[in-house]
Scaffold this motif. Structure first.
Motif, PDB file in Angstrom:
ATOM      1  N   VAL B  69      12.564 -23.535  -0.838  1.00  0.00           N
ATOM      2  CA  VAL B  69      12.985 -22.390  -1.668  1.00  0.00           C
ATOM      3  C   VAL B  69      12.807 -21.091  -0.884  1.00  0.00           C
ATOM      4  N   THR B  70      13.634 -20.121  -1.209  1.00  0.00           N
ATOM      5  CA  THR B  70      13.567 -18.815  -0.535  1.00  0.00           C
ATOM      6  C   THR B  70      13.679 -17.713  -1.600  1.00  0.00           C
ATOM      7  N   GLY B  71      13.706 -16.504  -1.130  1.00  0.00           N
ATOM      8  CA  GLY B  71      13.828 -15.367  -2.037  1.00  0.00           C
ATOM      9  C   GLY B  71      15.076 -15.423  -2.910  1.00  0.00           C
ATOM     10  N   LYS B  72      16.127 -16.038  -2.403  1.00  0.00           N
ATOM     11  CA  LYS B  72      17.381 -16.139  -3.187  1.00  0.00           C
ATOM     12  C   LYS B  72      17.174 -16.909  -4.485  1.00  0.00           C
ATOM     13  N   ASP B  73      16.232 -17.869  -4.458  1.00  0.00           N
ATOM     14  CA  ASP B  73      15.982 -18.663  -5.665  1.00  0.00           C
ATOM     15  C   ASP B  73      15.266 -17.856  -6.740  1.00  0.00           C
ATOM     16  N   PHE B  74      14.601 -16.786  -6.333  1.00  0.00           N
ATOM     17  CA  PHE B  74      13.803 -15.996  -7.294  1.00  0.00           C
ATOM     18  C   PHE B  74      14.041 -14.503  -7.054  1.00  0.00           C
ATOM     19  N   TYR B  76      13.504 -11.888  -8.455  1.00  0.00           N
ATOM     20  CA  TYR B  76      12.806 -11.175  -9.520  1.00  0.00           C
ATOM     21  C   TYR B  76      11.656 -10.360  -8.937  1.00  0.00           C
ATOM     22  N   ASN B  77      11.481  -9.157  -9.423  1.00  0.00           N
ATOM     23  CA  ASN B  77      10.287  -8.425  -8.998  1.00  0.00           C
ATOM     24  C   ASN B  77       9.225  -8.441 -10.092  1.00  0.00           C
ATOM     25  N   PHE B  78       7.998  -8.259  -9.660  1.00  0.00           N
ATOM     26  CA  PHE B  78       6.883  -8.306 -10.596  1.00  0.00           C
ATOM     27  C   PHE B  78       5.792  -7.372 -10.095  1.00  0.00           C
ATOM     28  N   GLY B  79       4.775  -7.199 -10.918  1.00  0.00           N
ATOM     29  CA  GLY B  79       3.652  -6.361 -10.518  1.00  0.00           C
ATOM     30  C   GLY B  79       2.847  -5.964 -11.744  1.00  0.00           C
ATOM     31  N   LEU B  80       1.607  -5.605 -11.511  1.00  0.00           N
ATOM     32  CA  LEU B  80       0.722  -5.298 -12.642  1.00  0.00           C
ATOM     33  C   LEU B  80       1.008  -3.911 -13.199  1.00  0.00           C
ATOM     34  N   TYR B  81       1.018  -2.904 -12.325  1.00  0.00           N
ATOM     35  CA  TYR B  81       1.214  -1.532 -12.790  1.00  0.00           C
ATOM     36  C   TYR B  81       2.560  -0.969 -12.339  1.00  0.00           C
ATOM     37  N   MET B  82       3.167  -1.594 -11.311  1.00  0.00           N
ATOM     38  CA  MET B  82       4.448  -1.145 -10.796  1.00  0.00           C
ATOM     39  C   MET B  82       5.162  -2.371 -10.234  1.00  0.00           C
ATOM     40  N   LYS B  83       6.398  -2.598 -10.663  1.00  0.00           N
ATOM     41  CA  LYS B  83       7.070  -3.850 -10.249  1.00  0.00           C
ATOM     42  C   LYS B  83       7.729  -3.662  -8.895  1.00  0.00           C
ATOM     43  N   ASP B  84       6.904  -3.670  -7.836  1.00  0.00           N
ATOM     44  CA  ASP B  84       7.461  -3.490  -6.491  1.00  0.00           C
ATOM     45  C   ASP B  84       7.307  -4.737  -5.630  1.00  0.00           C
ATOM     46  N   ARG B  85       6.876  -5.845  -6.255  1.00  0.00           N
ATOM     47  CA  ARG B  85       6.628  -7.065  -5.463  1.00  0.00           C
ATOM     48  C   ARG B  85       7.630  -8.145  -5.758  1.00  0.00           C
ATOM     49  N   LEU B 234       9.371 -14.871 -14.604  1.00  0.00           N
ATOM     50  CA  LEU B 234      10.205 -16.080 -14.621  1.00  0.00           C
ATOM     51  C   LEU B 234      11.006 -16.211 -15.915  1.00  0.00           C
ATOM     52  N   ALA B 235      11.006 -15.157 -16.728  1.00  0.00           N
ATOM     53  CA  ALA B 235      11.768 -15.193 -17.987  1.00  0.00           C
ATOM     54  C   ALA B 235      13.241 -15.552 -17.774  1.00  0.00           C
ATOM     55  N   PRO B 236      13.882 -15.078 -16.660  1.00  0.00           N
ATOM     56  CA  PRO B 236      15.286 -15.457 -16.460  1.00  0.00           C
ATOM     57  C   PRO B 236      15.494 -16.964 -16.365  1.00  0.00           C
ATOM     58  N   LEU B 237      14.423 -17.709 -16.032  1.00  0.00           N
ATOM     59  CA  LEU B 237      14.543 -19.172 -15.968  1.00  0.00           C
ATOM     60  C   LEU B 237      14.263 -19.800 -17.332  1.00  0.00           C
ATOM     61  N   GLY B 238      14.058 -18.961 -18.339  1.00  0.00           N
ATOM     62  CA  GLY B 238      13.944 -19.479 -19.697  1.00  0.00           C
ATOM     63  C   GLY B 238      12.533 -19.644 -20.227  1.00  0.00           C
ATOM     64  N   LEU B 239      11.556 -19.046 -19.546  1.00  0.00           N
ATOM     65  CA  LEU B 239      10.177 -19.206 -20.007  1.00  0.00           C
ATOM     66  C   LEU B 239       9.816 -18.174 -21.071  1.00  0.00           C
ATOM     67  N   LYS B 240       9.087 -18.612 -22.068  1.00  0.00           N
ATOM     68  CA  LYS B 240       8.464 -17.709 -23.030  1.00  0.00           C
ATOM     69  C   LYS B 240       6.950 -17.740 -22.791  1.00  0.00           C
ATOM     70  N   HIS B 241       6.251 -16.749 -23.324  1.00  0.00           N
ATOM     71  CA  HIS B 241       4.802 -16.718 -23.086  1.00  0.00           C
ATOM     72  C   HIS B 241       4.111 -18.000 -23.550  1.00  0.00           C
ATOM     73  N   ASN B 242       4.537 -18.537 -24.683  1.00  0.00           N
ATOM     74  CA  ASN B 242       3.833 -19.728 -25.175  1.00  0.00           C
ATOM     75  C   ASN B 242       4.239 -21.007 -24.442  1.00  0.00           C
ATOM     76  N   ASP B 243       5.188 -20.881 -23.507  1.00  0.00           N
ATOM     77  CA  ASP B 243       5.487 -22.026 -22.640  1.00  0.00           C
ATOM     78  C   ASP B 243       4.536 -22.065 -21.449  1.00  0.00           C
ATOM     79  N   VAL B 244       3.852 -20.969 -21.202  1.00  0.00           N
ATOM     80  CA  VAL B 244       3.033 -20.863 -19.999  1.00  0.00           C
ATOM     81  C   VAL B 244       1.556 -21.007 -20.370  1.00  0.00           C
ATOM     82  N   ARG B 245       0.885 -21.828 -19.619  1.00  0.00           N
ATOM     83  CA  ARG B 245      -0.532 -22.069 -19.878  1.00  0.00           C
ATOM     84  C   ARG B 245      -1.274 -21.922 -18.556  1.00  0.00           C
ATOM     85  N   VAL B 246      -2.304 -21.090 -18.527  1.00  0.00           N
ATOM     86  CA  VAL B 246      -3.114 -20.940 -17.322  1.00  0.00           C
ATOM     87  C   VAL B 246      -4.506 -21.485 -17.605  1.00  0.00           C
ATOM     88  N   ILE B 247      -4.945 -22.378 -16.747  1.00  0.00           N
ATOM     89  CA  ILE B 247      -6.278 -22.969 -16.883  1.00  0.00           C
ATOM     90  C   ILE B 247      -7.096 -22.522 -15.684  1.00  0.00           C
TER      91      ILE B 247
END
Lengths: 152, 781
Positions: B69-74, B76-85, B234-247
């Motif tokens: 996989v490469t950047g083309k697959d994703f 999307y930008n993200f970030g905690l206080y500023m979406k520059d990543r 990853l919302a563009p791939l169809g994820l909602k918050h309740n689909d994601v679980r962090v352990i």
């Protein structure tokens, strides 16, 4: 792959290993012994320390094939019959924080107090000088070891 | 003074036995079965370059490779206080070692082999490796799209520049203040980048199963924030918050490095391309150094004016932060310092300019102290130099300027109750400040140094915590929170809080690191806010459970609710001493009435906490008008050092540190933070030295060449002192203190060196080489 056998925490174990497989990965990934940790993979941090024939070694620097017929002790083996006085003292003094360095460091101290039941503060420091810890500042560990070696 | 049964006691850690027995499991210790896949990262070998093409065809042919996989697959930008990543680099790389692509394979060996076959062609761009170069006219832009990035409303990026944020303070009349001064000292201090050096690597395992559920196991300080950022990115791939679980299993050290989101999102994203399989992404020691967060570097220009008696008339602090290639988290370090760079002093006239500057170095981010260690190195050095010039004792000048409850901070809010003066007095006495020390060895110089510190949690104004408290049949308790025990002892302290309210001993309270599906929301375990913030939530949950208990007893036993109290796991009544009922008799199964019916039901406490008085609404030109910080924790420290004049080597003999934690809920754990923090501080000033070459490549990303202290480097004496001036809105008066303990160390060592040898070193680290060169320079003079 070569079949080797060695004593792991008092039990004779057989395992197939490739000549280039490290002891740390074999212990962790093939034998389910998780207390030795990887923290640098180059012998600097001491988190992977195990006791080989009574002496501490860094399991990330040893090939598994080298320990054929030898004796290996990890913290799982030490804890088998309940906590030792050393582990109890460390626990009661809240000596560790994240705990990641603890298995390696406890083995280093175990080796020391077996040879030298009443070590000086400097000897304790030297014994764990190869185990890096970022949380505790080492002092609570040193104090706990001093306390337990004075008592026992 | 209220008498507590569990609060203020040095309870043994709830995770203590696990950790000393080797039973504690960290992320890489978990087993995921024979279907586990391994991801290997492809890194860019340029600090700044356009990516022209990526050819994955050869890599895909390697046996046992499932995906490349490469950047083309994703995109999307993200970030905690500023979406520059970005999850993987898009059109350009911005630091040496940035992730370009990932290979997922059945074995780590196959993944590594294939990663080497990914062909990337680059067009190198001019690189900017220092913040001073980055703000020069016509400097090359690292983020040409800066103006399009989403960010929190309290950031002020400068479009078409490398300045991602500028925090500005204007208070009083600074020009007049400098005119009124009898003495003005102006100088520049430099603090380089540092690495967290948690001994455990970053590790994440993710599985996107065929039902569309994404589970991520990660070594994390921020499970819920990770869930939020994964779901958003990853919302563009169809994820909602309740689909994601962090352990989140045990964490082998954080210090800020495992806050927010860094490499974990690679695991989350890659897993979505190999649905049904768990995928492991495990960092190594090298990447720990150059591809997680680093502590930001800073060039700080400081000007302070004082009257003859040492009282500050004006302060101007200009800070140029080397924030690295992405500042989604690091920009808030810059912001926090911008608000607080007057230090723990009453300053009527202040101006601060704190600039967050992009450079082509690894991303700067949160690190224990969040910028305060960096600016206090200069400020506390400066205070010593001013005292020396005026002939005032260094402690006395600080006492005269110390901020007090009710004084105005730089942004115009009132300072919280605090024990700064008590801390100064306690340290002065314990270090025997006035006693002159001289070595019998002419080659050894002895020096004493002093420093104050302060720090506020840097959080969004609505950062919150919550807790569920479940009582079990035997009145034992499961306490569900989502703060992380990074080693600081958070879980133990939460158990003590619940124990105090419910009279159930801590040994009967089970509280563990969280699973975001089961445990209620927590913002993050950062900012030294967790004891205070989550502690309030736990206290509320325990009080909620207690209320349910008292309601039930009042209803079934016809006793006045306000006369009921809990003691030794029993309900008792002040107006009816004959009454007592054990919790275990009813907390699950209820209470049976005469007609055979039952009343009650399982007792489940719920608590949530948000500081409802904070606000970032302020005039951006002055920062006046808001209330961005909840409170400051303050303290003082002093050191005695020996310097070998022949080698320049410093030996720290004794350190005394006093911290006002409001209320030490567990003094043994507070002491642990003080001692550990001091050692980390010693490490930054005397040992660690990060090196980059002209390409922006880090040269010493390993423990052989980047030194952290061993047990042999521990000072002869470390004396922790606890000061307790209660925080009005803290649980039992507590406020945070975990980060603070390392903050004073660097300036007090610099001050002690000056005291011993009369030389002033203004750049960190203070190596033996630097000291020797200064000694030689002084001898020539």
């Amino acid at each position: 792959m070569k079949k080797i056998s060695f004593t792991l925490n008092g039990e004779l174990r057989y395992i197939y290993v490739a000549p280039n497989e490290g002891l740390l990965e074999v212990l962790r990934d093939k034998m389910g012994v998780k207390s030795p940790k990887c923290g640098c993979d180059s012998g600097d941090c001491g988190a992977c320390t195990v006791i080989l024939n009574g002496k501490t070694v860094r399991s990330c620097l040893i090939f598994a094939i080298e320990v054929d017929g030898q004796d290996i002790l990890t913290l799982e083996g030490i804890s088998k019959d309940g906590l030792t006085p050393l582990q109890t003292a460390l626990n009661e003094r809240n000596a560790y924080q994240c705990g990641y360095c603890a298995p390696g460091m406890i083995l280093s101290v175990t080796e020391l107090i077996k040879k030298n039941p009443h070590p000086s503060e400097h000897e304790i420091k030297e014994s764990i000088a190869g185990n890096l810890c970022r949380c505790t500042g080492y002092k609570p560990v040193i104090d706990a070891v001093l306390e337990v070696t004075k008592k026992h | 003074m209220e008498e507590y049964k569990f609060i203020g006691k040095s309870a043994i850690r709830v995770d203590g036995k696990e950790k000393v027995s080797g039973a504690a499991l960290y992320t890489d210790d978990l087993e995921f079965g024979p279907d586990l896949l391994y991801a290997e990262i492809v890194e860019g070998p340029h600090a700044h370059a356009m990516i022209l093409s990526i050819d994955t065809s050869e890599a895909e042919k390697v046996p046992e490779v499932l995906a490349v996989v490469t950047g083309k697959d994703f995109p999307y930008n993200f970030g905690l206080y500023m979406k520059d990543r970005f999850i993987f680099a898009q059109d350009r790389v911005r630091f040496f070692g940035e992730q370009i692509a990932a290979v997922v394979a059945r074995t780590p060996q196959a993944a590594k082999k294939a990663a080497k076959l990914v062909k990337v062609s680059y067009a190198p761009l001019p690189k900017v490796l220092s913040p001073i170069d980055a703000v020069k006219k016509n400097a090359d832009l690292i983020h040409p799209d800066l103006e399009n990035y989403e960010h929190v409303p309290w950031f002020f990026p400068k479009p078409k520049s490398n300045i991602a944020h500028h925090r500005k303070i204007r208070k009083g009349n600074v020009d007049q203040g400098f005119k009124d001064a009898d003495y003005v000292l102006e100088d520049t201090y430099e603090v380089p980048r540092y690495s967290h050096c948690a001994i455990e690597y970053h590790a994440a395992v993710a599985k996107y199963d065929h039902s569309g559920r994404l589970t991520v196991w990660a070594s994390s300080q921020s499970p819920h924030t990770q869930r939020n950022l994964f779901a958003n990115a990853l919302a563009p791939l169809g994820l909602k918050h309740n689909d994601v679980r962090v352990i989140a299993p045990h964490v082998g050290g954080g210090f800020g490095s495992k806050a927010g989101v860094t490499m974990e999102i690679i695991a989350a994203a890659v897993a979505m391309k190999v649905q049904g399989h768990p995928v492991k992404v495990l960092w190594n020691r090298e990447r720990e150094f150059y591809n997680t967060y680093q502590r930001l570097g800073v060039v700080a220009k400081l000007k302070i004016g004082v009257k003859k008696d040492g009282r500050i008339t004006a302060l101007h602090h200009e800070l140029f932060w080397d924030a690295g290639a992405y500042v989604e988290y690091g920009a808030n370090v810059v912001n926090a310092v911008g608000l607080s760079a007057i230090g723990p002093y009453k300053v009527e006239n202040a101006s601060i300019d704190s600039y967050c500057i992009y450079t082509n170095l690894p991303p700067g981010g949160p690190y224990r102290g969040f910028g305060y260690s960096e600016f206090l190195f200069g400020l506390e050095s400066h205070m010593d130099r001013i005292a020396k010039h005026l002939g005032i004792d260094p402690i006395e000048i600080r006492r005269r300027n110390a901020i007090k409850e009710g004084d105005l901070t730089a942004y115009g809010a009132h300072m919280n109750p605090n024990g700064l003066l008590q801390a100064i007095d306690a340290v002065e006495k314990e270090i025997k400040w006035s006693e002159k020390l001289k070595s019998s060895n002419p080659d050894i110089a002895i020096g004493k140094g002093f420093s104050l510190f302060w720090k506020a949690p840097a959080m969004p104004p609505n950062a919150s915590s919550s807790c569920f408290l479940k009582m079990n049949e035997d009145a034992s308790i499961n306490l569900l929170v989502s703060g992380m025990d990074l080693g600081q002892g958070f879980l133990t302290v939460m158990a003590q809080i619940a124990a105090e309210i419910l009279s159930v001993p801590t040994s009967k309270i089970r509280t563990e690191n969280p699973d975001t599906d089961r445990n209620p929301y927590e913002w993050q375990t950062v900012a030294s806010h967790i004891t205070w913030g989550c502690g309030n939530a736990v206290k509320k949950a325990a009080i909620d459970a207690r209320d349910q208990i008292f309601d039930l007893i009042a209803r079934t036993n016809f006793l006045p609710k306000d006369m009921l109290y809990l003691e030794d796991e029993k309900v008792k009544c002040k107006s009816d001493p004959s009454f007592e009922l054990a919790l275990r008799d009813f907390v699950i199964n209820g209470i049976q009435m005469e007609d055979g019916t039952f009343k009650g039901g399982p007792i489940i406490g719920r608590g949530s906490f948000m500081p409802e008085y904070t606000s970032t609404n302020a005039n951006p030109e002055t920062s006046q008008g808001g209330h961005p910080n909840v409170h400051y924790t303050v303290g003082a420290a002093a050191a005695i050092i020996e310097i070998d004049k022949q080698t320049g080597k410093v030996k720290v003999k004794k350190i005394v540190e006093a911290v006002d934690c409001g209320k030490a809920l567990n003094p043994s754990l507070v002491d642990g933070q003080i001692v550990g923090g001091i050692m980390q501080g010693i490490s930054t000033v005397l040992y660690e030295d990060m090196k980059f070459d002209h390409r922006g490549k880090m040269l010493n990303p390993n423990f052989t060449d980047y030194k952290i202290p061993t047990a042999l480097d521990v000072p002869d004496e470390i004396i922790p002192i606890i000061i307790e001036v209660a925080q009005p809105d803290g649980p039992f008066g507590a406020r945070g203190m975990g980060e603070h303990t390392m903050i004073p160390v660097a300036p007090m060592i610099a001050n002690a060196i000056d005291n011993a040898l009369g030389i002033r070193i203004k750049t960190m680290p203070i190596t033996a080489e630097k000291i020797c060169l200064e000694i030689l320079k002084k001898e020539k003079e």
